[in-house]
Design a protein around this motif. Structure first.
Motif, PDB file in Angstrom:
ATOM      1  N   ASP A 189      -3.687   3.007   0.382  1.00 42.34           N
ATOM      2  CA  ASP A 189      -4.186   3.032  -1.076  1.00 42.34           C
ATOM      3  C   ASP A 189      -3.699   1.472  -1.835  1.00 42.34           C
ATOM      4  N   SER A 190      -4.327   0.695  -2.065  1.00 46.05           N
ATOM      5  CA  SER A 190      -3.902  -0.521  -2.684  1.00 46.05           C
ATOM      6  C   SER A 190      -3.316  -0.313  -4.023  1.00 46.05           C
ATOM      7  N   SER A 191      -3.905   0.713  -4.893  1.00 43.54           N
ATOM      8  CA  SER A 191      -3.551   0.691  -6.257  1.00 43.54           C
ATOM      9  C   SER A 191      -1.865   1.266  -6.254  1.00 43.54           C
ATOM     10  N   ASN A 192      -1.573   1.950  -5.283  1.00 41.41           N
ATOM     11  CA  ASN A 192      -0.160   2.488  -5.224  1.00 41.41           C
ATOM     12  C   ASN A 192       0.087   3.522  -6.418  1.00 41.41           C
ATOM     13  N   TYR A 194       0.846  -1.267  -0.118  1.00 46.82           N
ATOM     14  CA  TYR A 194       0.081  -0.080  -0.012  1.00 46.82           C
ATOM     15  C   TYR A 194       0.830   1.207  -0.003  1.00 46.82           C
ATOM     16  N   GLU A 232      -9.234   7.914  -3.435  1.00 49.11           N
ATOM     17  CA  GLU A 232      -8.168   7.022  -3.853  1.00 49.11           C
ATOM     18  C   GLU A 232      -7.924   5.969  -3.039  1.00 49.11           C
ATOM     19  N   ASP A 253      -8.561   3.096   0.048  1.00 43.88           N
ATOM     20  CA  ASP A 253      -9.361   1.983   0.401  1.00 43.88           C
ATOM     21  C   ASP A 253      -9.692   1.880   1.751  1.00 43.88           C
TER      22      ASP A 253
END
Length: 125
Positions: free
Chosen positions: A99-102, A32, A111, A113
């Motif tokens: 943020d799991s998308s990084n 993350y 943005e 989670d």
């Protein structure tokens, strides 16, 4: 799923320093990007700082740049926000977020989670 718990808030005088911590549990922490946001009464939640998964890249709001420093320790599953030269206008509840998308710039709360419950910072003038 990631659980986040902030600590380190308190009542300080203008010019003082505080160090906030956010302890993470659950999925692998290094998956993350992490951010700090703050929210004052009657105001929207605003971006403070962000750090990528490795800790190599950081980003700050203009209002705190040069005074605040975000850092992370992936071995201890923690992210910190060192706040120096605190001002009255820094008074707010401070939240850490994952943020799991990084990816992305990380300025928008949408943005992220996962969120902690927040820790209160009060700066007296």
């Amino acid at each position: 799923q990631v659980q986040l718990v902030e600590s380190g808030g308190g009542l300080v005088q203008a010019g003082d320093s505080l160090r906030l911590s956010c302890a993470a549990s659950g999925r692998r922490f290094s998956d993350y990007a992490m951010g700090w946001f703050r929210q004052a009464p009657g105001k929207e939640r605003e971006f403070v700082a962000r750090i990528n998964w490795s800790g190599f890249y950081t980003r700050y709001a203009s209002s705190v740049k040069g005074r605040f420093t975000i850092s992370r320790d992936n071995a201890k599953n923690t992210v910190h926000l060192q706040m120096n030269s605190l001002k009255f206008e820094d008074t707010a509840s401070y939240f850490c977020a994952a943020d799991s998308s990084n990816g992305g710039l990380g300025y928008n709360p949408d943005e992220y989670d996962y969120w902690g419950q927040g820790t209160q910072v009060t700066v007296s003038s």
